[in-house]
Design an enzyme around this catalytic site. Structure first.
Site, short mmCIF file in Angstrom:
data_model
loop_
_atom_site.label_atom_id
_atom_site.label_comp_id
_atom_site.label_asym_id
_atom_site.label_seq_id
_atom_site.Cartn_x
_atom_site.Cartn_y
_atom_site.Cartn_z
N LYS A 167 0.79 -1.18 -0.07
CA LYS A 167 -0.05 0.15 -0.07
C LYS A 167 0.72 1.13 -0.02
O LYS A 167 0.36 2.18 0.75
CB LYS A 167 -0.90 -0.24 1.16
CG LYS A 167 -1.83 -1.37 1.34
CD LYS A 167 -2.43 -1.89 0.03
CE LYS A 167 -3.58 -0.76 -0.41
NZ LYS A 167 -4.12 -1.23 -1.86
N GLY A 226 2.32 2.41 -3.07
CA GLY A 226 2.08 3.09 -4.65
C GLY A 226 2.55 1.89 -5.56
O GLY A 226 2.99 2.18 -6.66
N TRP A 251 0.49 1.86 -8.64
CA TRP A 251 0.74 3.03 -9.45
C TRP A 251 2.47 3.09 -10.18
O TRP A 251 2.22 3.44 -11.37
CB TRP A 251 1.18 4.23 -8.38
CG TRP A 251 0.98 5.59 -9.05
CD1 TRP A 251 0.97 5.96 -10.34
CD2 TRP A 251 1.38 6.87 -8.17
NE1 TRP A 251 1.13 7.46 -10.15
CE2 TRP A 251 1.22 8.00 -9.10
CE3 TRP A 251 1.41 6.95 -6.97
CZ2 TRP A 251 1.45 9.19 -8.84
CZ3 TRP A 251 1.61 8.38 -6.53
CH2 TRP A 251 1.45 9.50 -7.41
N TRP A 283 -0.82 -7.26 -13.39
CA TRP A 283 0.26 -8.11 -12.75
C TRP A 283 0.66 -9.15 -13.88
O TRP A 283 1.68 -10.06 -13.50
CB TRP A 283 -0.70 -9.13 -11.71
CG TRP A 283 -2.11 -9.83 -12.20
CD1 TRP A 283 -2.28 -10.56 -13.14
CD2 TRP A 283 -3.45 -9.21 -12.17
NE1 TRP A 283 -3.46 -10.98 -13.43
CE2 TRP A 283 -4.13 -9.81 -12.91
CE3 TRP A 283 -3.80 -7.94 -11.54
CZ2 TRP A 283 -5.61 -9.74 -13.03
CZ3 TRP A 283 -5.08 -7.79 -11.68
CH2 TRP A 283 -6.04 -8.58 -12.23
N TRP A 322 4.49 -10.14 -10.23
CA TRP A 322 4.96 -10.37 -8.96
C TRP A 322 6.19 -11.53 -8.95
O TRP A 322 5.96 -12.81 -9.17
CB TRP A 322 3.85 -10.95 -7.91
CG TRP A 322 3.12 -9.50 -7.62
CD1 TRP A 322 1.96 -9.23 -8.53
CD2 TRP A 322 2.81 -8.80 -6.74
NE1 TRP A 322 1.36 -8.31 -7.96
CE2 TRP A 322 1.99 -7.78 -7.11
CE3 TRP A 322 3.91 -8.41 -5.85
CZ2 TRP A 322 1.68 -6.54 -5.92
CZ3 TRP A 322 3.65 -7.29 -4.87
CH2 TRP A 322 2.82 -6.37 -5.28
N HIS A 361 7.26 -7.22 -2.97
CA HIS A 361 7.09 -6.67 -1.42
C HIS A 361 8.06 -7.20 -0.68
O HIS A 361 8.08 -6.71 0.59
CB HIS A 361 5.66 -6.94 -0.90
CG HIS A 361 4.47 -6.20 -1.44
ND1 HIS A 361 4.65 -4.60 -1.87
CD2 HIS A 361 3.28 -6.41 -1.64
CE1 HIS A 361 3.31 -4.51 -2.32
NE2 HIS A 361 2.66 -5.36 -2.03
N ARG A 381 6.23 5.68 1.51
CA ARG A 381 4.98 6.34 1.78
C ARG A 381 4.77 6.48 3.38
O ARG A 381 5.36 5.68 4.07
CB ARG A 381 3.62 5.49 1.11
CG ARG A 381 2.24 6.37 1.37
CD ARG A 381 1.28 5.60 0.92
NE ARG A 381 -0.09 6.40 0.98
CZ ARG A 381 -1.25 5.91 0.63
NH1 ARG A 381 -1.36 4.59 0.26
NH2 ARG A 381 -2.34 6.50 0.68
N SER A 396 -4.38 2.67 4.78
CA SER A 396 -4.81 1.84 3.49
C SER A 396 -4.67 0.50 3.58
O SER A 396 -5.97 -0.27 3.10
CB SER A 396 -3.81 2.46 2.42
OG SER A 396 -4.09 1.98 1.28
N SER A 409 -2.48 8.32 -13.77
CA SER A 409 -3.18 9.21 -12.85
C SER A 409 -4.10 8.32 -12.00
O SER A 409 -4.56 7.17 -12.42
CB SER A 409 -3.94 10.38 -13.26
OG SER A 409 -5.22 9.71 -13.94
N PHE A 410 -4.36 8.75 -10.74
CA PHE A 410 -5.51 7.87 -9.93
C PHE A 410 -6.77 7.35 -10.55
O PHE A 410 -7.33 6.62 -10.68
CB PHE A 410 -5.62 8.65 -8.75
CG PHE A 410 -6.50 7.93 -7.70
CD1 PHE A 410 -6.03 6.73 -6.86
CD2 PHE A 410 -7.70 8.11 -7.57
CE1 PHE A 410 -6.60 6.13 -6.00
CE2 PHE A 410 -8.81 7.41 -6.64
CZ PHE A 410 -8.02 6.30 -5.97
N GLY A 442 -6.23 7.32 -2.79
CA GLY A 442 -4.99 7.69 -3.46
C GLY A 442 -4.49 9.34 -3.11
O GLY A 442 -3.92 9.89 -4.16
#
Length: 293
Positions: free
Chosen positions: A54, A56, A59, A82, A87, A109, A131, A139, A229-230, A260
């Site tokens: 969570k 970004g 994004w 994906w 991943w 991650h 973040r 989030s 963009s979001f 976002g």
């Protein structure tokens, strides 16, 4: 110890532990995690999109896809995120990545101590996005509500306690971020700020292009910004996870793309929680000079 791994099955909550890190079982397996860590062969032109959950992730998947298509939105409108930027540590990682042509765009991650051991023998590149942990916590709270493979705590205060514990997925935010900040001066590692990206997405797209050695003209850069963009991602079925079966995401309880924004923690943390969180943050991060607008 780096040369070994610990496996602990938690059948009731569908989690496994690997190298002390708790991850959802099913999406990940011991074999897939071990593949990512010890067996994955890094190539010189691999590009890794690394984040704490969570922060970004999706994004950056979108931005990288658009940069490598020179701003052409066709790939992000026709192929799931994906599949475009697979991943590394999930059970599908080996199949997705082994025979993929270069350059490979890869999402993960995993904390620093579980990253592919072959990376530092190559010229491959890592983009790590940080973040504000309080916004990450909020989030994750809403994400855990819809993600069937995650532990959900209805009471937000209880979830904050989970977030600050070692039981949170992919380990505590503090250790994850500190691990990656130890290599911030490596020329093949770029550290980004989620908040800075929100303030000036175009400048950050240019920064990413320069880091990757990708020369895009102004029109292509503007296209990357527009289509990542979001709002563009939230309405794009290839990026908004609406195609994920309900057995994984209960879409009646929320959407993958929620707000976002930066600073949403102010709508959730009580003053006492803010004070307690800040105290823990300052103690854990005292040797690292990072701030969040």
């Amino acid at each position: 110890m780096r040369g070994s791994f610990l496996i602990v099955m938690e059948v009731t909550n569908n989690y496994i532990k690997f190298e002390g890190v708790r991850v959802p079982y099913g999406v990940h397996t011991v074999e897939s995690l071990n593949y990512a860590w010890k067996e994955f062969e890094t190539r010189d032109d691999d590009v890794f999109n690394v984040t704490y959950p969570k922060s970004g992730t999706t994004w950056l998947q979108e931005i990288l896809s658009l940069i490598y298509s020179n701003g052409d939105p066709t790939p992000v409108k026709t192929t799931f995120s994906w599949d475009r930027v697979p991943w590394l540590e999930q059970h599908s990682g080996r199949k997705q990545l082994e025979n993929r042509p270069s350059p490979r765009l890869i999402t993960t991650h995993v904390p620093f101590h579980m990253f592919p051991q072959t990376f530092f023998k190559t010229k491959a590149k890592v983009i790590y996005t940080i973040r504000n942990p309080k916004d990450v916590c909020v989030s994750l709270y809403y994400f855990s509500k819809i993600a069937q493979f995650m532990e959900y705590r209805e009471d937000f205060q209880d979830f904050v306690a989970l977030f600050l514990s070692e039981d949170i997925i992919f380990g505590r935010w503090f250790e994850h971020v500190k691990g990656w900040l130890t290599v911030k001066d490596n020329p093949n590692v770029l550290i980004l700020s989620y908040e800075d990206m929100l303030k000036d997405p175009k400048a950050n797209v240019i920064k990413i292009c320069q880091f990757l050695g990708k020369e895009l003209n102004d029109a292509a850069i503007d296209s990357v910004v527009e289509h990542s963009s979001f709002q563009a991602m939230k309405t794009n079925p290839m990026s908004n996870y609406s195609a994920v079966p309900n057995e994984y995401f209960d879409k009646e309880k929320g959407t993958f793309h929620r707000k976002g924004i930066a600073g949403d923690h102010k709508n959730h943390f009580t003053p006492d929680q803010e004070v307690e969180f800040e105290k823990i943050y300052k103690d854990c991060m005292k040797d690292f000079n990072i701030s969040f607008d």
